[in-house]
Design an enzyme around this catalytic site. Sequence first.
Site, short mmCIF file in Angstrom:
data_model
loop_
_atom_site.label_atom_id
_atom_site.label_comp_id
_atom_site.label_asym_id
_atom_site.label_seq_id
_atom_site.Cartn_x
_atom_site.Cartn_y
_atom_site.Cartn_z
N ARG A 40 0.88 -1.18 0.00
CA ARG A 40 0.00 0.00 0.00
C ARG A 40 0.91 1.22 0.00
NH1 ARG A 40 -2.34 3.27 3.91
NH2 ARG A 40 -4.45 4.00 3.49
N SER A 112 -12.64 -2.86 0.58
CA SER A 112 -12.92 -2.27 1.88
C SER A 112 -14.40 -1.97 1.97
CB SER A 112 -12.14 -0.96 2.05
OG SER A 112 -10.76 -1.20 1.97
N LYS A 141 -3.79 5.98 8.90
CA LYS A 141 -4.62 6.46 7.77
C LYS A 141 -5.24 7.77 8.20
CE LYS A 141 -8.68 4.90 5.12
NZ LYS A 141 -8.43 5.22 3.74
N1 TZP Z 1 -7.84 1.37 6.58
C1 TZP Z 1 -8.58 1.51 7.68
S1 TZP Z 1 -7.62 1.74 9.06
C2 TZP Z 1 -6.18 1.63 8.14
C3 TZP Z 1 -6.50 1.42 6.82
C4 TZP Z 1 -5.56 1.27 5.71
C5 TZP Z 1 -4.82 1.75 8.74
C6 TZP Z 1 -4.45 0.60 9.63
O1 TZP Z 1 -3.17 0.79 10.18
P1 TZP Z 1 -2.81 0.38 11.68
O2 TZP Z 1 -1.43 0.94 11.91
O3 TZP Z 1 -2.80 -1.11 11.74
O4 TZP Z 1 -3.84 1.01 12.58
#
Ligand code: TZP
Length: 217
Positions: A40, A112, A141
């Site tokens: 990503r 998603s 995010k």
């Molecule tokens: N989509 C929803 S939360 C997220 C994404 C890509 C980020 C998740 O990262 P982390 O560090 O595991 O909370």
Amino acid sequence: MKPEQLAVYFIMGSVNAAGRNPIEVLESALRGGVTCFQLREKGPGALKGEALLEFATACRDLCREHGVGFIVNDDVDLAVHLGADGLHVGQEDGDIRKIRSRIGGQMILGVSAHDAGEAGAALAAGADYLGMGPVYGTRSKPDAREASGTGLIRDAHAAHPDLPIVGIGGIRADNAAPVIRAGASGVSVISAISHASDPARAARELHQAVEEAIMEK
Ligand code: TZP
Ligand code: MG
């Protein structure tokens, strides 16, 4: 796809490696037993062009060496070019049916989703698994929605019991069990592994937490 493949689903881009070499972080995570990897490459400082292609190829090859699925986030051309095992898209990334027809029937398609309605629509459009969250608060995010807990996973799993779901957002070994109990097949994480001082150990601990929660079901 086999739901076991989703057990510990590691997501990373080159900017998520906490200042380290992202390839070394990925290698460590793979040694620790992650079951799936998503590239990503997003946000400020994200690689582009040749540099992206070179990094993505190295990630793909490492995943292949370890027999772990390699999924590309949101870049159909890159996924097809690299012969990735899968593509993951969000609700804003285009028409899911059209994306499915561009990648063909063989490539894994992850989508998603944030509620049972999006889950059903994704399934009808050809999704193989869903990513649902953020379950807990996340710093990875910036435009993430509010944390929703495990209720949405519970609802989507009840409505579509055969569609594998992976929870996302703020998940670590010590809070993974409720995600699995709600019906997810696995957990996807960025920082729990990519920011860990020992990514292999973090992956092992997540694996153990997920396995234990699956056994208890
Ligand atoms: N989509 C929803 S939360 C997220 C994404 C890509 C980020 C998740 O990262 P982390 O560090 O595991 O909370
Ligand atoms: Mg996207």
